[in-house]
Design an enzyme around this catalytic site. Sequence first.
Site, mmCIF file in Angstrom:
data_model
loop_
_atom_site.group_PDB
_atom_site.id
_atom_site.type_symbol
_atom_site.label_atom_id
_atom_site.label_comp_id
_atom_site.label_asym_id
_atom_site.label_seq_id
_atom_site.Cartn_x
_atom_site.Cartn_y
_atom_site.Cartn_z
ATOM 1 N N ASP A 112 0.613 3.798 1.750
ATOM 2 C CA ASP A 112 0.535 4.265 2.916
ATOM 3 C C ASP A 112 2.037 4.356 3.536
ATOM 4 O O ASP A 112 2.936 3.461 3.305
ATOM 5 C CB ASP A 112 -0.194 3.412 4.031
ATOM 6 N N CYS A 157 -6.395 0.737 6.674
ATOM 7 C CA CYS A 157 -5.996 1.242 5.364
ATOM 8 C C CYS A 157 -7.072 2.383 5.040
ATOM 9 O O CYS A 157 -8.329 1.983 4.982
ATOM 10 C CB CYS A 157 -5.831 0.128 4.285
ATOM 11 N N HIS A 174 -2.539 -3.738 4.717
ATOM 12 C CA HIS A 174 -2.026 -3.509 6.336
ATOM 13 C C HIS A 174 -3.133 -3.827 6.993
ATOM 14 O O HIS A 174 -4.327 -3.083 6.405
ATOM 15 C CB HIS A 174 -1.072 -2.445 6.369
ATOM 16 N N CYS A 179 1.020 -1.304 -0.026
ATOM 17 C CA CYS A 179 -0.042 -0.069 0.037
ATOM 18 C C CYS A 179 0.794 1.237 0.030
ATOM 19 O O CYS A 179 2.026 1.272 0.488
ATOM 20 C CB CYS A 179 -0.975 -0.087 1.029
#
EC number: 4.2.1.1
Length: 579
Positions: free
Chosen positions: A242, A319, A308, A240
């Site tokens: 992130d 997420c 995640h 991801c």
Amino acid sequence: MVRSMPLRGGRPQAPTAPTRWQLQNTVFAAESQNQPSASEAVVSSTRDAALQRRRALTTDGKAATLVQGSVGGGRVRSARDQRQPGWVRRDKGATSGVPFNLSRSSLPITNRQHPLTDTAANARLRAYEQEVKGRFDRIVPLLQRVSALQHEPDFIEQAQRLTRAELGFDLPQHILERAWVRPLDMRALFAWCVFESHRLFSDRFFQDDPLDGAAGSVAARDFEQFLLDCGIHLLDVSPCADGRLAHTVAYALRIPFSAVRRRSHAGAMFDVENTVNRWVKTEHRRHREGMPNPSTEPTRYLKVVTYHFSSLDPQHQGCAAHGSNDELAAAAGHQRLLDFREAVENSFCCGASVDLLLIGLDTDTDAIRVHPPSRDSEMVLDQWLCARELHAATASMTADQAMAQIAEAIEAGASGPMEPGMVAFLTRLIANNCSQIDYVQDLHGAPYPDAGHAERFIGVGIGFKEVHLRNLTYFAHLDTVEEGAPDLDVGVKIFKGLNVSRDLPIPVVVRFDYSGRVPGARERAIADCQRVNQAIADRYGELVNQGLLHTCLTVRDRNQTAPAEVVGSTLAPPLQEAH
């Protein structure tokens, strides 16, 4: 085009390689010509009994009974033995009332060092993380001191001296020189410090290889050979975007960064078409150059999605792209993997296909959970192995015992028979993750203190090979702002909470890597930076006009070890008009 379909029970293989079904069928035909001896029958019976015991360990909450006792001296397991191990997770029907994210373990934090932990690597990674993040963390305290000096007679000299001592670079002279006529532009100085801090750690990354993972390094060569031994000729990971997953490769999984292809996307929703194109380039290179191995060898392209979740605050710190819904994040990543495999199989003949793997990462502890794939890359979303529970279960063992226990748990946790190479690969990932679990514990004494977002800047474009630290960068990989708008919008939303809420700007580093072997590639990369920079200014015009979003444009030759080159910035001094 005629598509070559695999036979029943087999999997498609690389275009010029035989399918595994064909290989196994050949071996089976050869073995069937000879009748087994009595001793061979005993060995086979012993192995069957062992497999039955293993199945008993993974039955969905029920005690499994062996058909008969073990011939090889084993014993029939009692009901106590037949309980499902804690690290194997099954479907929700067998665990009613338990939330989807069963990796939220209530295991106590322990200070015991795991036998598989690489303490030397942990010390090196810790020093690097503290060096890089420490410079970013000193920016605000430094600027507060600079702000208090702006009416001093020797303000510029004092400000530059302080900045050099604390951060290792100078502040922009043209901004400091305006302090006597108007208030110092602290937003611009903040963005400048972020951009310069990025430049310094980027330079060091490419010049010194602080992570010991550059192409040609001992660690990279060893891991690349390990992948080939596991039947994998390329590892392609999509975490991801992130920032809490930016360290997935080098830290959480402990993989040399040059031995893996990494591209982050919001929600780990990688672009299927682009990934198919990268698969084509990989297979073409195997055909033309025999790199990393000849196309006739039965190895596979492994595509990994890393989603995640949060074990401490699952409703708010999961997420963002999936609304902090763990189940949705895993399901979406799994579906994208299936779409990629189907795209390859539908587009190319001769049994072309890929292997798939789904991994979850707890952003509070860095413990991973793996969904072991069967021989056909089949995975079950609510069936995984929790590395933290395996870490606890094997902490009192020797290193060899722990590795054997992890390997057995992986095979037991799959939905069907696994490839030995995949078992070896996952065993190594979980063993590596044990080092990271201890790393977080030793560094913080508990889970990460920054459970949520704490990124320092947004990285936009194509590149950023140098970013391997948690909560340092939010990635928005894109060619155009229009196609990458969802990723970029998520990043801007995050930074509105992190920075704009404190009256600080959003720093955006635009990067386009290029190949210096291609004529005109550098000029096109610079044009791409300028195009994306203008699109950002148009899309977020209000933030730009208020000085709450600044950009720094960089390009880099991917074929060299040289650092990125700054080719523009919203903080550049204005050009004087000629008369």
